[in-house]
Write an enzyme that holds these catalytic residues in place. Structure first.
Site, PDB file in Angstrom:
ATOM      1  N   MET A  82      54.339  45.473  29.639  1.00 52.27           N
ATOM      2  CA  MET A  82      54.138  44.320  30.341  1.00 52.27           C
ATOM      3  C   MET A  82      52.907  44.312  30.970  1.00 52.27           C
ATOM      4  O   MET A  82      52.399  43.222  31.140  1.00 52.27           O
ATOM      5  CB  MET A  82      55.387  43.895  31.493  1.00 52.27           C
ATOM      6  CG  MET A  82      56.678  43.799  30.894  1.00 52.27           C
ATOM      7  SD  MET A  82      56.585  42.544  29.591  1.00 52.27           S
ATOM      8  CE  MET A  82      56.322  41.361  30.509  1.00 52.27           C
ATOM      9  N   GLU A  83      52.287  45.444  31.659  1.00 48.78           N
ATOM     10  CA  GLU A  83      51.103  45.683  32.256  1.00 48.78           C
ATOM     11  C   GLU A  83      50.155  45.363  31.135  1.00 48.78           C
ATOM     12  O   GLU A  83      49.087  44.371  31.489  1.00 48.78           O
ATOM     13  CB  GLU A  83      50.966  47.038  32.695  1.00 48.78           C
ATOM     14  CG  GLU A  83      51.639  47.174  34.044  1.00 48.78           C
ATOM     15  CD  GLU A  83      53.408  47.406  33.997  1.00 48.78           C
ATOM     16  OE1 GLU A  83      53.791  47.519  34.912  1.00 48.78           O
ATOM     17  OE2 GLU A  83      53.763  47.671  32.709  1.00 48.78           O
TER      18      GLU A  83
ATOM     19  N   ASP B  16      39.378  29.318  31.688  1.00 47.96           N
ATOM     20  CA  ASP B  16      39.004  28.838  33.115  1.00 47.96           C
ATOM     21  C   ASP B  16      37.360  28.806  33.328  1.00 47.96           C
ATOM     22  O   ASP B  16      36.566  27.779  33.520  1.00 47.96           O
ATOM     23  CB  ASP B  16      39.335  29.766  34.372  1.00 47.96           C
ATOM     24  CG  ASP B  16      39.069  29.037  35.506  1.00 47.96           C
ATOM     25  OD1 ASP B  16      39.197  28.035  36.007  1.00 47.96           O
ATOM     26  OD2 ASP B  16      38.388  29.880  36.293  1.00 47.96           O
TER      27      ASP B  16
ATOM     28  N   CYS C  22      60.012  44.019  36.880  1.00 47.29           N
ATOM     29  CA  CYS C  22      59.025  45.190  36.426  1.00 47.29           C
ATOM     30  C   CYS C  22      59.004  46.178  37.785  1.00 47.29           C
ATOM     31  O   CYS C  22      58.924  45.732  39.001  1.00 47.29           O
ATOM     32  CB  CYS C  22      57.747  44.655  36.014  1.00 47.29           C
ATOM     33  SG  CYS C  22      57.613  43.837  34.544  1.00 47.29           S
ATOM     34  N   HIS C  23      58.873  47.213  37.295  1.00 44.98           N
ATOM     35  CA  HIS C  23      58.827  48.432  38.366  1.00 44.98           C
ATOM     36  C   HIS C  23      57.427  48.399  38.626  1.00 44.98           C
ATOM     37  O   HIS C  23      56.427  48.307  37.790  1.00 44.98           O
ATOM     38  CB  HIS C  23      59.138  49.861  37.574  1.00 44.98           C
ATOM     39  CG  HIS C  23      60.791  49.934  37.251  1.00 44.98           C
ATOM     40  ND1 HIS C  23      61.065  49.429  36.217  1.00 44.98           N
ATOM     41  CD2 HIS C  23      61.523  50.350  38.065  1.00 44.98           C
ATOM     42  CE1 HIS C  23      62.494  49.719  36.180  1.00 44.98           C
ATOM     43  NE2 HIS C  23      62.796  50.208  37.449  1.00 44.98           N
TER      44      HIS C  23
END
Length: 163
Positions: A118-119, A133, A83-84
């Site tokens: 992707m972000e 969690d 990824c950039h």
């Protein structure tokens, strides 16, 4: 596409080796991506839901997951190898309870040469992991059911699902 060749994959060079896509020749455009994750929460967890959040000894679950999702979106190139690095114009994570699921929506915006799918996916995913969690002391029967891209705009091809 029955037998894809290495030229069909943007993250492979002509010899089939991993490579970051060269975006130097592309112009900057305004880009937005929206991703969603869904987390099944058993009744034991949902019983802790008050004032639009789940309270635990670790703190407010949804508030913490929102911060984790934003931090993850900003760290995407550290987690996904090709990824950039992008300057994000904005990242918004919204979480609400819908029946038995926590629904996480991560919207990421940038003005740049490559998209922010992707972000958005990373932000939604890490928010889901944070919910897991923080609630695992109640039960480990939660299920991260689905993470998907809802929409993206501003690139070569827009994409969108209802939802």
């Amino acid at each position: 596409m029955a037998n894809p060749s290495s030229s069909d994959f943007t993250h492979l060079d002509p010899s089939g080796q991993p490579a970051m896509v060269d975006v130097s020749g592309k112009g900057s455009t305004y880009r937005v991506a929206v991703a969603e994750s869904r987390v099944y929460l058993p009744a034991l967890v949902r019983e802790q839901f008050r004032n639009n959040d789940i309270q635990t000894r670790k703190g407010a679950v949804f508030q913490t997951a929102i911060i984790a999702g934003i931090m993850a979106a900003k760290k995407t190139p550290d987690l996904i190898p090709l990824c950039h690095t992008l300057l994000l114009d904005g990242c918004d994570v919204q979480i609400h309870l819908e029946e038995e699921e926590a629904i996480i929506r991560c919207t990421v915006k940038t003005t740049g040469k490559t998209g922010v799918e992707m972000e958005a996916l990373t932000g939604a995913s890490v928010a889901a992991l944070t919910i897991y969690d923080m609630c695992k002391a109640f039960t480990q029967e939660m299920i991260i059911r689905q993470t998907r891209l809802i929409s993206k705009t501003g690139g070569k091809q827009d994409y969108g699902h209802g939802g």
